[in-house]
Write a protein that holds these residues in place. Sequence first.
Motif, mmCIF file in Angstrom:
data_model
loop_
_atom_site.group_PDB
_atom_site.id
_atom_site.type_symbol
_atom_site.label_atom_id
_atom_site.label_comp_id
_atom_site.label_asym_id
_atom_site.label_seq_id
_atom_site.Cartn_x
_atom_site.Cartn_y
_atom_site.Cartn_z
ATOM 1 N N ASN A 81 75.345 1.899 27.843
ATOM 2 C CA ASN A 81 76.264 0.774 27.799
ATOM 3 C C ASN A 81 77.238 0.836 26.633
ATOM 4 O O ASN A 81 78.434 0.586 26.796
ATOM 5 N N TRP A 82 76.774 1.157 25.458
ATOM 6 C CA TRP A 82 77.658 1.183 24.285
ATOM 7 C C TRP A 82 78.785 2.200 24.468
ATOM 8 O O TRP A 82 79.937 1.917 24.157
ATOM 9 N N LEU A 83 78.468 3.371 24.997
ATOM 10 C CA LEU A 83 79.476 4.410 25.215
ATOM 11 C C LEU A 83 80.442 4.018 26.332
ATOM 12 O O LEU A 83 81.659 4.169 26.192
ATOM 13 N N LEU A 84 79.913 3.490 27.422
ATOM 14 C CA LEU A 84 80.748 3.124 28.560
ATOM 15 C C LEU A 84 81.700 1.974 28.207
ATOM 16 O O LEU A 84 82.845 1.970 28.632
ATOM 17 N N ARG A 85 81.225 1.008 27.426
ATOM 18 C CA ARG A 85 82.109 -0.071 26.961
ATOM 19 C C ARG A 85 83.185 0.499 26.040
ATOM 20 O O ARG A 85 84.346 0.117 26.108
ATOM 21 N N GLY A 100 85.956 2.112 27.929
ATOM 22 C CA GLY A 100 86.699 1.234 28.832
ATOM 23 C C GLY A 100 86.308 1.303 30.296
ATOM 24 O O GLY A 100 87.120 1.002 31.166
ATOM 25 N N ILE A 101 85.083 1.696 30.591
ATOM 26 C CA ILE A 101 84.614 1.715 31.976
ATOM 27 C C ILE A 101 84.505 0.282 32.487
ATOM 28 O O ILE A 101 84.096 -0.617 31.766
ATOM 29 N N ILE A 102 84.846 0.062 33.746
ATOM 30 C CA ILE A 102 84.773 -1.257 34.365
ATOM 31 C C ILE A 102 83.540 -1.298 35.266
ATOM 32 O O ILE A 102 83.461 -0.537 36.226
#
Length: 95
Positions: free
Chosen positions: A79-83, A86-88
């Motif tokens: 989650n930290w990397l994807l946020r 900018g992943i939706i």
Amino acid sequence: MRHPLPNLIQSLQRPLLRVLFSWRYTLTVSGLSHLPKEGGLMLLGNHVSWIDWAVLSLAVPRRVRFVMDKGIYERWYLNWLLRWVGIIPVSPRAI
């Protein structure tokens, strides 16, 4: 005001991806004239391999935002990397 970090990440991502993928893959892009210069645009990778996101990032000159299944997005170790990039997140069960 939008946060500049996702734009910075994508601008650094392209040169890094070019270096990493150029030794193994040759990317030939055609049809870019069909893409609008601005406004909304949806590109769909067909998941032939795990590098769809990298190929789209390298091929498209515009900023690319990716969507991902919310169940995967919410995993604590991703989650930290994807946020950060900018992943939706989207849920297949949502209306």
